[in-house]
Scaffold this motif. Structure first.
Motif, PDB file in Angstrom:
ATOM      1  N   GLY A   1       0.799  -1.220   0.000  1.00  0.00           N
ATOM      2  CA  GLY A   1       0.000   0.000   0.000  1.00  0.00           C
ATOM      3  C   GLY A   1       0.833   1.272   0.000  1.00  0.00           C
ATOM      4  O   GLY A   1       0.282   2.365   0.167  1.00  0.00           O
ATOM      5  N   PHE A   2       2.151   1.140  -0.185  1.00  0.00           N
ATOM      6  CA  PHE A   2       3.006   2.330  -0.228  1.00  0.00           C
ATOM      7  C   PHE A   2       3.403   2.648  -1.660  1.00  0.00           C
ATOM      8  O   PHE A   2       3.554   1.754  -2.499  1.00  0.00           O
ATOM      9  CB  PHE A   2       4.240   2.142   0.665  1.00  0.00           C
ATOM     10  CG  PHE A   2       3.887   2.292   2.116  1.00  0.00           C
ATOM     11  CD1 PHE A   2       3.930   3.537   2.727  1.00  0.00           C
ATOM     12  CD2 PHE A   2       3.450   1.187   2.852  1.00  0.00           C
ATOM     13  CE1 PHE A   2       3.564   3.681   4.060  1.00  0.00           C
ATOM     14  CE2 PHE A   2       3.077   1.326   4.181  1.00  0.00           C
ATOM     15  CZ  PHE A   2       3.127   2.587   4.783  1.00  0.00           C
ATOM     16  N   SER A   3       3.558   3.936  -1.919  1.00  0.00           N
ATOM     17  CA  SER A   3       3.833   4.408  -3.266  1.00  0.00           C
ATOM     18  C   SER A   3       5.099   3.770  -3.834  1.00  0.00           C
ATOM     19  O   SER A   3       6.109   3.645  -3.142  1.00  0.00           O
ATOM     20  CB  SER A   3       3.980   5.936  -3.252  1.00  0.00           C
ATOM     21  OG  SER A   3       4.604   6.387  -4.428  1.00  0.00           O
ATOM     22  N   HIS A   4       5.041   3.414  -5.120  1.00  0.00           N
ATOM     23  CA  HIS A   4       6.245   2.934  -5.792  1.00  0.00           C
ATOM     24  C   HIS A   4       7.243   4.065  -5.981  1.00  0.00           C
ATOM     25  O   HIS A   4       8.423   3.825  -6.198  1.00  0.00           O
ATOM     26  CB  HIS A   4       5.881   2.382  -7.183  1.00  0.00           C
ATOM     27  CG  HIS A   4       5.307   0.993  -7.152  1.00  0.00           C
ATOM     28  ND1 HIS A   4       6.035  -0.105  -6.763  1.00  0.00           N
ATOM     29  CD2 HIS A   4       4.085   0.527  -7.497  1.00  0.00           C
ATOM     30  CE1 HIS A   4       5.285  -1.195  -6.864  1.00  0.00           C
ATOM     31  NE2 HIS A   4       4.077  -0.835  -7.304  1.00  0.00           N
ATOM     32  N   GLU A   5       6.765   5.309  -5.889  1.00  0.00           N
ATOM     33  CA  GLU A   5       7.650   6.440  -6.197  1.00  0.00           C
ATOM     34  C   GLU A   5       8.049   7.241  -4.956  1.00  0.00           C
ATOM     35  O   GLU A   5       9.198   7.616  -4.800  1.00  0.00           O
ATOM     36  CB  GLU A   5       6.949   7.352  -7.219  1.00  0.00           C
ATOM     37  CG  GLU A   5       6.642   6.633  -8.531  1.00  0.00           C
ATOM     38  CD  GLU A   5       5.853   7.485  -9.527  1.00  0.00           C
ATOM     39  OE1 GLU A   5       5.721   8.706  -9.294  1.00  0.00           O
ATOM     40  OE2 GLU A   5       5.378   6.926 -10.525  1.00  0.00           O
TER      41      GLU A   5
END
Lengths: 195, 568, 241
Positions: free
Chosen positions: B520-524
């Motif tokens: 659930g954490f941003s890839h960026e």
């Protein structure tokens, strides 16, 4: 209370389309439909539209086939509806000895039918109302209004509230004669007719 | 003039279904959490059983942020988008869980692996044309412990159908295996529910009671449901509906580690030169604040999550936060809940008292629970028979061609028939497609002058085919129970706004097609997490809330375990 | 700025209503008229018919309707509207109709509160209804026979009254639907809002009434036709004060 038609009958109608066939597949004979106030190909009075009192128009018929026991009337506009036609009026269980329909059939089921067509009931039109509602074409366009009358060989005692599809299904095989008249209507700007 | 606030470990934007759940494991772990909520606290006194206020006026009347940010909607990019009439979600501590139906389903195992399962059973050609559906990055088994945890923390009633592989025919025999029973038995049935269940059985189907975030008996010191009939879009006056403002949020507050800020309207997220999120900007009235944080979790509704990211432009993210791969707003879909079926019975249903979460479910035609080899679609729907009737809505019932809908004849009709109609609720598999998406509307703005979300979405052949198929099943079921008239809604076209809005920040391993990773954490932006159904890539035939909550708990638990990696 | 962790300050719904209602009335009518027709939120039980505030905020709600200016509509507009809602839900052998049930007062209050945006649509629509009646049926709406009134209303409902020179804004059907929707709310909604006087609407539906708790036995009694209806407003349960 309205009686549901069996689902299977609906399927049968889809196969035969909306064409009404007579006994044993014979084409029904035609008879004459007229009106004291309307003429085929001419504009009808605005009192048969929402530009006026929106009364159902009077109809008369003559030359019915022998053996006519009952009549049914559908008023429709093939230039409207998705898909066409748009239905303005459905009335049936009309006694076979009636010579026509008087003007201003009650639109309210609580009000009695005129004695000469006692027993007649109305079906649901395109607005879902068991009543006559007259022409209201888009401003500036002329539409044709078919008043189709079916002569039936039997007293069918159909429930009120049938829509066009259900009525055609119910009279399938009982139509021994057919007639119609086709007056026109164009919407009137109402402020030109102050009363 | 922006007031700089003292930093905190975690900021959660939105104290609703998902944010309100995630706050608990974070606060229990000792992290300092600030929960920003646009709405206010509401309580039992605000929840009068009042149909005019709940269902015909804009309850609740205090904060209308969602209403002021109503998305625009269009079917395709070739048509014009118009602003929707009313926003289905509300602003308050607890969010829309205050007035939602509280149906609390788990997804079924198939929903996590639509591509793999469909390809294996029917071939890859059966994935609908243009769909961007992917398998989830993990299966049902991975999420099961979090479902289990949330079912207890929030409080879910229901009847298990599969406990560790043991099938119980009183529950849903198609569900994925669960570790144990629900913490509460299911909500009761009425005589009409019994009759519908019997009709389902005579059709050879397997009816069962649905799961609900409603107490069926006393739980966590709050009473069981009163079945008063005003649950649909109404709060619970006896606190038997397990909205997060009376479950997880107060427990998180009690740890001393969660501070809830109400009337806080978050506008954008700030980003440092390293691409990490540094905090959030919000306004309260005309005052502006900046709340610095080590980690930011966005947990507002799908439309607002996407909007906030797209509005947060920076040097590191010129097209919006976490959008350097152009995936924010993609893979959007709103659940196909339309194409309903209505029925008219010749007997009273006695449905005045009850709630939408009380009822009979049939899953025989959901997911891949039946053979699709000769069918023109994949997926299916859940058939749901509920109780939901109040006086104004009852008096507005269709007359099934039997009367004009006003006047004296109508009075007779309604006196006879006000309790004799039923409307089914059929949730259907809905897939993401290449040309359905969210972006910022080019012209329509909110009162702050910020663009609102524009929905471009249309149900496709697969959804419409399911809809027609399910209507046939529903009609069969109603007729088996004695219905004398049936009507059907259209099969669906424009998606529009929905209380079941999915995607836009989809979860997956591939950063080319997904915004957030498997946690659930941003890839960026590594210290940006996203909570809510905006991370879900499939809908199943289920209400999304419980899955959103299980995912939120899982993301929070991961953050606690990996605090160093993510926050520092 | 925060009311964090502590709960929100106590503001009752009735306080809010009172404020909104007073502001709305003050903005729309001169002081004298506002005083004469003041919209007073109910504060006591309406169980005693005709004596509680549900029955007393305006005179004559159970007596035959006497046309007069409402807070938001002129006497003429009120007269046309009352004739219209009287046809939508007439008083007849099935029981009281919309006028008896205080629907006019419900609509007038709504136009001061949640539906204030609709006031212009009411004024324009009622004027158009009258114009249409005169053009097509030869007289003002209130002077037509009930049959002609019903015929007019059907044409308004189906959108057929939308013609040049009549004045319906956006189609006659939307005006009809707006009035019908508010009439149904006033007839069948909680009496707190000024309608559903003597629970006429709930009696028509055989609605068993607002209860905060419905036991399994209550449900069985309902199914057996043996549950006594409750006739009280939600706001008569003290907790929602």
């Amino acid at each position: 209370m309205k009686v549901s038609l069996p689902v299977a009958m609906g399927a049968a109608l889809l196969l035969t389309g909306s064409a009404v066939t007579g006994l044993r597949g014979q084409a029904p004979m035609t008879f004459i439909v007229e009106s004291p106030t309307m003429t085929t190909g001419r504009f009808m009075p605005r009192d048969y539209s929402p530009d006026g009192r929106n009364l159902s128009p009077p109809l008369t018929w003559s030359g019915l086939p022998a053996g006519t026991r009952q009549l049914a009337v559908i008023s429709q506009d093939y230039g409207a509806g998705r898909p066409p036609p748009w239905v303005h009026w459905i009335i049936y269980n009309i006694p076979g000895d009636a010579g026509g329909l008087p003007e201003g059939i009650p639109f309210d089921p609580d009000h009695p039918m005129p004695p000469e067509i006692a027993g007649a009931v109305q079906g649901n039109n395109g607005w879902g109302l068991p009543a006559y509602r007259g022409p209201a074409p888009p401003l500036g366009s002329v539409h044709h209004y078919h008043f189709a009358v079916f002569a039936l060989d039997e007293e069918l005692d159909l429930p009120p509230g049938l829509d066009r599809r259900e009525l055609l299904l119910a009279i399938e095989g009982h139509v021994i004669g057919q007639g119609d008249m086709v007056p026109l209507y164009e919407r009137q700007p109402m402020n030109q007719f102050p009363r | 003039m922006t007031t700089q606030l003292r930093g905190t470990d975690v900021v959660i934007v939105g104290m609703g279904a998902a944010g309100g759940v995630a706050a608990l494991p974070l606060a229990e772990a000792g992290l300092s959490v600030v929960g920003l909520e646009a709405g206010t606290w509401l309580d039992q006194r605000d929840f009068a059983p009042d149909e005019i206020r709940n269902n015909y006026r804009d309850w609740p009347m205090l904060v209308k942020k969602a209403e002021q940010e109503r998305p625009t909607s269009r079917a395709t990019s070739a048509t014009r988008a118009n602003q929707i009439g009313g926003h289905p979600m509300m602003n308050a501590v607890g969010g829309t869980t205050l007035h939602y139906w509280a149906q609390s389903w788990r997804l079924n195992p198939w929903d996590f692996q639509v591509v793999t399962e469909t390809t294996a059973r029917y071939g890859a050609s059966r994935i609908p044309y243009g769909s961007t559906v992917e398998d989830w990055p993990f299966g049902y088994d991975e999420l099961e412990p979090y479902y289990d945890r949330v079912e207890r923390e929030v409080g879910i009633s229901g009847q298990a159908g599969n406990v560790r592989g043991r099938i119980n025919s009183r529950g849903n025999r198609f569900e994925g295996p669960r570790e144990r029973d629900f913490p509460m038995p299911p909500l009761r049935w009425t005589a009409f529910h019994d009759r519908m269940a019997e009709a389902a059985r005579s059709l050879g189907w397997s009816p069962f009671p649905g799961p609900a975030a409603i107490n069926s008996e006393a739980y966590q010191n709050r009473p069981g449901c009163g079945y008063h009939g005003f649950c649909n879009k109404g709060g619970c006056p006896i606190n038997a509906k397990n909205a997060t403002h009376i479950t997880t949020i107060p427990r998180a507050v009690d740890t001393g580690n969660l501070t809830v800020i109400t009337r806080a309207h978050v506008t954008t997220l700030e980003v440092g030169s390293d691409g990490r999120v540094t905090g959030v900007n919000y306004v309260v009235g005309s005052n502006e604040y900046f709340q610095p944080a080590q980690v930011v979790l966005v947990a507002s509704y799908t439309y607002e999550n996407v909007r906030m990211l797209l509005l947060s432009k920076s040097r590191a993210y010129p097209d919006g936060l976490s959008n350097n791969h152009g995936q924010v707003g993609r893979h959007y879909f709103s659940h196909h809940q339309g194409a309903g079926v209505g029925a008219f019975f010749p007997y009273d249903l006695n449905s005045w008292y009850g709630l939408p979460a009380q009822g009979v479910a049939v899953d025989d035609w959901a997911d891949d629970n039946f053979d699709h080899a000769d069918l023109g679609f994949i997926g299916g729907g859940n058939l749901w028979i509920m109780s939901d009737r109040r006086p104004i809505s009852a008096a507005n019932m269709g007359t099934y061609g039997q009367s004009r809908n006003w006047g004296s004849a109508w009075k007779r009709f309604i006196h006879e028939n006000s309790d004799r109609t039923h409307g089914s609720y059929i949730q259907k598999t809905t897939l993401p497609y290449e040309d359905n998406y969210l972006d910022l509307d080019p012209t329509v703005t909110d009162p702050l002058g910020l663009p609102v979300i524009r929905i471009t979405g249309q149900f496709k052949d697969n959804e419409r085919a399911i809809a027609g198929f399910m209507q046939d099943k529903m009609e069969d079921w109603y007729r088996e129970a004695g219905a004398i008239e049936i009507n059907r809604g259209g099969l669906g076209n424009t998606m529009g706004a929905s209380t079941h809005a999915y995607g836009g920040t989809r979860m997956g391993d591939d950063p080319e097609t997904n915004v957030v990773d498997r946690w659930g954490f941003s890839h960026e932006a590594p210290n940006l997490g996203v909570l809510g159904a905006s991370v879900m890539g499939t809908s199943g035939a289920r209400n999304p809330t419980l899955t959103s909550q299980a995912l939120a708990w899982r993301t929070a638990a991961h953050l606690v375990e990996s605090w160093r990696d993510i926050a520092e | 700025m925060t009311d964090s962790n502590g709960r929100r300050p106590a503001i009752s719904r009735r306080d809010l209503l009172r404020t909104a209602g007073a502001a709305g009335a003050a903005a729309l009518v001169p002081g004298a008229v506002a005083a004469a027709t003041e919209v007073t939120p109910a504060t006591a039980s309406p169980e005693v018919a005709g004596q509680g505030p549900v029955g007393s905020a305006l005179p004559a709600e159970t007596a035959p309707f006497v046309a007069r200016a409402l807070t938001n509509l002129t006497a003429r507009e009120a007269e046309i509207l009352s004739a219209m809602v009287d046809r939508l839900i007439p008083s007849d052998e099935m029981g009281p109709g919309a006028l008896d049930a205080g629907v006019l007062r419900y609509i007038d209050r709504a136009l001061s509160e949640a539906e204030s945006d609709a006031a212009d649509a009411y004024r324009a629509g009622l004027a158009a209804l009258d114009t249409y009646s005169r053009y097509t049926r030869g007289g003002p709406f209130i002077d037509l026979s009930t049959v002609d009134q019903d015929s007019v209303l059907i044409d308004v409902q189906i959108g057929a009254a939308t013609g040049a020179g009549v004045g319906f804004v956006g189609g006659s059907g939307s005006f009809f639907n707006m009035v019908k929707s508010h009439t149904w709310q006033g007839m069948f909604g909680d009496p707190e809002y000024g309608g559903n006087v003597n629970f006429a609407g709930w009696d028509l539906l055989d609605y068993p009434g607002v209860r905060l708790g419905v036991s399994p036995q209550d449900q069985r009694d309902l199914e057996a036709g043996q549950l006594e209806p409750v006739r009280r407003s939600a706001y008569d349960y003290g907790m929602f004060e």
